[in-house]
Design a protein around this motif. Structure first.
Motif, PDB file in Angstrom:
ATOM      1  N   PRO A 216     100.113  11.960 -47.922  1.00  8.86           N
ATOM      2  CA  PRO A 216      99.801  12.352 -49.302  1.00  8.86           C
ATOM      3  C   PRO A 216      98.462  11.828 -49.783  1.00  8.86           C
ATOM      4  O   PRO A 216      97.830  12.433 -50.664  1.00  8.86           O
ATOM      5  N   ARG A 217      97.979  10.730 -49.202  1.00  9.58           N
ATOM      6  CA  ARG A 217      96.657  10.232 -49.592  1.00  9.58           C
ATOM      7  C   ARG A 217      95.563  11.212 -49.205  1.00  9.58           C
ATOM      8  O   ARG A 217      94.553  11.339 -49.925  1.00  9.58           O
ATOM      9  N   GLU A 218      95.752  11.909 -48.087  1.00 10.66           N
ATOM     10  CA  GLU A 218      94.749  12.889 -47.668  1.00 10.66           C
ATOM     11  C   GLU A 218      94.671  14.047 -48.652  1.00 10.66           C
ATOM     12  O   GLU A 218      93.577  14.542 -48.981  1.00 10.66           O
ATOM     13  N   VAL A 219      95.824  14.470 -49.137  1.00 12.07           N
ATOM     14  CA  VAL A 219      95.858  15.558 -50.118  1.00 12.07           C
ATOM     15  C   VAL A 219      95.251  15.082 -51.441  1.00 12.07           C
ATOM     16  O   VAL A 219      94.474  15.795 -52.086  1.00 12.07           O
ATOM     17  N   GLY A 220      95.602  13.865 -51.842  1.00 18.70           N
ATOM     18  CA  GLY A 220      95.061  13.319 -53.081  1.00 18.70           C
ATOM     19  C   GLY A 220      93.548  13.226 -53.070  1.00 18.70           C
ATOM     20  O   GLY A 220      92.889  13.476 -54.088  1.00 18.70           O
ATOM     21  N   GLU A 221      92.970  12.866 -51.935  1.00 18.00           N
ATOM     22  CA  GLU A 221      91.510  12.772 -51.835  1.00 18.00           C
ATOM     23  C   GLU A 221      90.847  14.141 -51.968  1.00 18.00           C
ATOM     24  O   GLU A 221      89.796  14.278 -52.589  1.00 18.00           O
ATOM     25  N   LEU A 222      91.467  15.170 -51.389  1.00 20.95           N
ATOM     26  CA  LEU A 222      90.928  16.520 -51.530  1.00 20.95           C
ATOM     27  C   LEU A 222      90.981  16.968 -52.981  1.00 20.95           C
ATOM     28  O   LEU A 222      90.014  17.537 -53.511  1.00 20.95           O
ATOM     29  N   ILE A 223      92.094  16.712 -53.641  1.00 22.40           N
ATOM     30  CA  ILE A 223      92.222  17.073 -55.051  1.00 22.40           C
ATOM     31  C   ILE A 223      91.165  16.353 -55.883  1.00 22.40           C
ATOM     32  O   ILE A 223      90.513  16.956 -56.764  1.00 22.40           O
ATOM     33  N   THR A 224      90.973  15.079 -55.611  1.00 20.11           N
ATOM     34  CA  THR A 224      89.978  14.299 -56.357  1.00 20.11           C
ATOM     35  C   THR A 224      88.583  14.877 -56.183  1.00 20.11           C
ATOM     36  O   THR A 224      87.805  14.953 -57.148  1.00 20.11           O
ATOM     37  N   TYR A 225      88.249  15.292 -54.974  1.00 22.87           N
ATOM     38  CA  TYR A 225      86.941  15.921 -54.768  1.00 22.87           C
ATOM     39  C   TYR A 225      86.790  17.173 -55.632  1.00 22.87           C
ATOM     40  O   TYR A 225      85.756  17.382 -56.270  1.00 22.87           O
ATOM     41  N   LEU A 226      87.824  18.006 -55.681  1.00 25.32           N
ATOM     42  CA  LEU A 226      87.744  19.237 -56.459  1.00 25.32           C
ATOM     43  C   LEU A 226      87.657  18.963 -57.959  1.00 25.32           C
ATOM     44  O   LEU A 226      87.251  19.841 -58.728  1.00 25.32           O
ATOM     45  N   CYS A 227      88.034  17.755 -58.366  1.00 28.29           N
ATOM     46  CA  CYS A 227      87.933  17.363 -59.771  1.00 28.29           C
ATOM     47  C   CYS A 227      86.606  16.688 -60.095  1.00 28.29           C
ATOM     48  O   CYS A 227      86.385  16.273 -61.239  1.00 28.29           O
ATOM     49  N   SER A 228      85.738  16.558 -59.129  1.00 29.83           N
ATOM     50  CA  SER A 228      84.497  15.816 -59.300  1.00 29.83           C
ATOM     51  C   SER A 228      83.342  16.728 -59.705  1.00 29.83           C
ATOM     52  O   SER A 228      83.415  17.959 -59.580  1.00 29.83           O
ATOM     53  N   ALA A 229      82.257  16.109 -60.142  1.00 23.78           N
ATOM     54  CA  ALA A 229      81.049  16.865 -60.487  1.00 23.78           C
ATOM     55  C   ALA A 229      80.465  17.548 -59.253  1.00 23.78           C
ATOM     56  O   ALA A 229      79.815  18.600 -59.372  1.00 23.78           O
ATOM     57  N   SER A 230      80.701  16.981 -58.089  1.00 25.44           N
ATOM     58  CA  SER A 230      80.161  17.570 -56.852  1.00 25.44           C
ATOM     59  C   SER A 230      80.763  18.930 -56.543  1.00 25.44           C
ATOM     60  O   SER A 230      80.191  19.696 -55.764  1.00 25.44           O
ATOM     61  N   ALA A 231      81.929  19.227 -57.132  1.00 20.17           N
ATOM     62  CA  ALA A 231      82.613  20.500 -56.867  1.00 20.17           C
ATOM     63  C   ALA A 231      82.402  21.511 -57.992  1.00 20.17           C
ATOM     64  O   ALA A 231      83.184  22.450 -58.131  1.00 20.17           O
ATOM     65  N   SER A 232      81.339  21.350 -58.757  1.00 18.89           N
ATOM     66  CA  SER A 232      81.150  22.180 -59.955  1.00 18.89           C
ATOM     67  C   SER A 232      80.897  23.655 -59.639  1.00 18.89           C
ATOM     68  O   SER A 232      81.031  24.504 -60.527  1.00 18.89           O
ATOM     69  N   TYR A 233      80.527  23.981 -58.392  1.00 22.14           N
ATOM     70  CA  TYR A 233      80.257  25.377 -58.039  1.00 22.14           C
ATOM     71  C   TYR A 233      81.397  25.989 -57.241  1.00 22.14           C
ATOM     72  O   TYR A 233      81.280  27.083 -56.689  1.00 22.14           O
ATOM     73  N   ILE A 234      82.531  25.311 -57.191  1.00 19.44           N
ATOM     74  CA  ILE A 234      83.698  25.804 -56.457  1.00 19.44           C
ATOM     75  C   ILE A 234      84.766  26.198 -57.466  1.00 19.44           C
ATOM     76  O   ILE A 234      85.214  25.377 -58.266  1.00 19.44           O
ATOM     77  N   THR A 235      85.186  27.448 -57.429  1.00 22.67           N
ATOM     78  CA  THR A 235      86.257  27.873 -58.336  1.00 22.67           C
ATOM     79  C   THR A 235      86.972  29.095 -57.767  1.00 22.67           C
ATOM     80  O   THR A 235      86.390  29.883 -57.017  1.00 22.67           O
ATOM     81  N   GLY A 236      88.240  29.192 -58.100  1.00 22.18           N
ATOM     82  CA  GLY A 236      89.049  30.330 -57.675  1.00 22.18           C
ATOM     83  C   GLY A 236      89.455  30.307 -56.222  1.00 22.18           C
ATOM     84  O   GLY A 236      89.867  31.337 -55.669  1.00 22.18           O
ATOM     85  N   GLN A 237      89.405  29.142 -55.585  1.00 27.01           N
ATOM     86  CA  GLN A 237      89.687  29.038 -54.153  1.00 27.01           C
ATOM     87  C   GLN A 237      90.989  28.279 -53.900  1.00 27.01           C
ATOM     88  O   GLN A 237      91.380  27.412 -54.672  1.00 27.01           O
ATOM     89  N   THR A 238      91.621  28.614 -52.786  1.00 25.25           N
ATOM     90  CA  THR A 238      92.744  27.837 -52.293  1.00 25.25           C
ATOM     91  C   THR A 238      92.307  27.092 -51.044  1.00 25.25           C
ATOM     92  O   THR A 238      91.810  27.702 -50.095  1.00 25.25           O
TER      93      THR A 238
END
Length: 260
Positions: A216-238
């Motif tokens: 679950p830590r691996e999943v949590g880290e991915l979620i955290t990245y998608l919540c970061s400023a670095s992921a500001s150009y990523i949307t609508g993806q699975t």
């Protein structure tokens, strides 16, 4: 203004590790729980002790969709506008399609689809009013994309949440709000009945390319990245995080064929 994150189902499993990961990244965190208050408060205590950041436990009962919007508004009245929402809470179910019943079907869809929709809608309105460039991550499942025997209600709910993610992303981009989904495969969590004496690294899954379930830590880290400023150009993806589970179907078929 410091970012306030709200993670549902954060008393255990993926939700708990996501809450910890977000706190480690500097977010204040609301630890959402359904019924296990003690476990949620333990997560809060760990966040405060390890990271010295604000954390609070709040009950939100996703099996009661008629209450979700009001509960979300009350939470924001107490803690302020939410800029990061992780729709993680969910229930799993296995029942043959011909034996499924309406009450169970409605329960799974309420928890896994209808309540996440209502929660995201309520939080999003506040994001827009506050001018927040928000982040929303919906936790679906690899079974958003591939079926599993006995999983009609679960697969349908997760597929619906995946399409809801795309619909939200399409409409909310103009407000600076990104919406993505994370689709785990088998993960070593209580929802998957993982033996508490075993971890992902000690549980063999020889059919998978990585030969183990997810942590679950691996999943949590991915979620955290998608919540970061670095992921500001990523949307609508699975984003599928499944150890290669989707890759093995053809091989399973080949192994089942007996050549004379």
């Amino acid at each position: 203004m410091e970012s306030l994150a709200f993670v549902t189902g954060a008393s255990s499993g993926i939700g708990r590790q996501t809450a910890l990961s977000l706190a480690r990244s500097g977010h204040q965190v609301i630890v959402g729980y359904g019924h296990n208050k003690e476990a949620a408060e333990n997560t809060v205590a760990e966040i405060r002790e390890q990271y010295g950041t604000r954390a609070e436990a709040e009950q939100i009962q996703m099996d009661r969709p008629e209450q979700v919007a009001d509960t979300a508004r009350h939470i924001m009245d107490r803690h302020g506008a939410i800029s990061v929402l992780v729709n993680n809470a969910g229930v799993n179910r296995r029942k043959a399609f011909v034996e499924e019943n309406l009450d169970a079907w409605n329960h799974v869809l309420s928890v896994d689809l209808t309540s996440p929709f209502l929660l995201a809608q309520t939080v999003t309105k506040t994001m827009i009013e506050a001018g927040l460039a928000g982040r929303i991550v919906n936790v679906t499942s690899v079974h958003e994309r591939i079926p599993i025997t006995g999983g009609s209600s679960y697969c349908v709910a997760k597929a619906g949440l995946g399409m809801l993610t795309q619909s939200m992303a399409l409409e909310l981009g103009e407000f600076g709000i990104t919406v993505n989904a994370v689709a785990p495969g088998e993960t070593a969590t209580p929802m998957n009945s993982t033996d508490p004496n075993y971890t992902a690294s000690t549980t063999g899954r020889p059919a998978l390319p990585v030969a183990r379930p997810g942590d679950p830590r691996e999943v949590g880290e991915l979620i955290t990245y998608l919540c970061s400023a670095s992921a500001s150009y990523i949307t609508g993806q699975t984003f599928v995080i499944d150890g290669g589970l989707e890759l093995i179907a053809a091989d399973a078929n080949v192994r089942s064929v007996k050549i004379p």
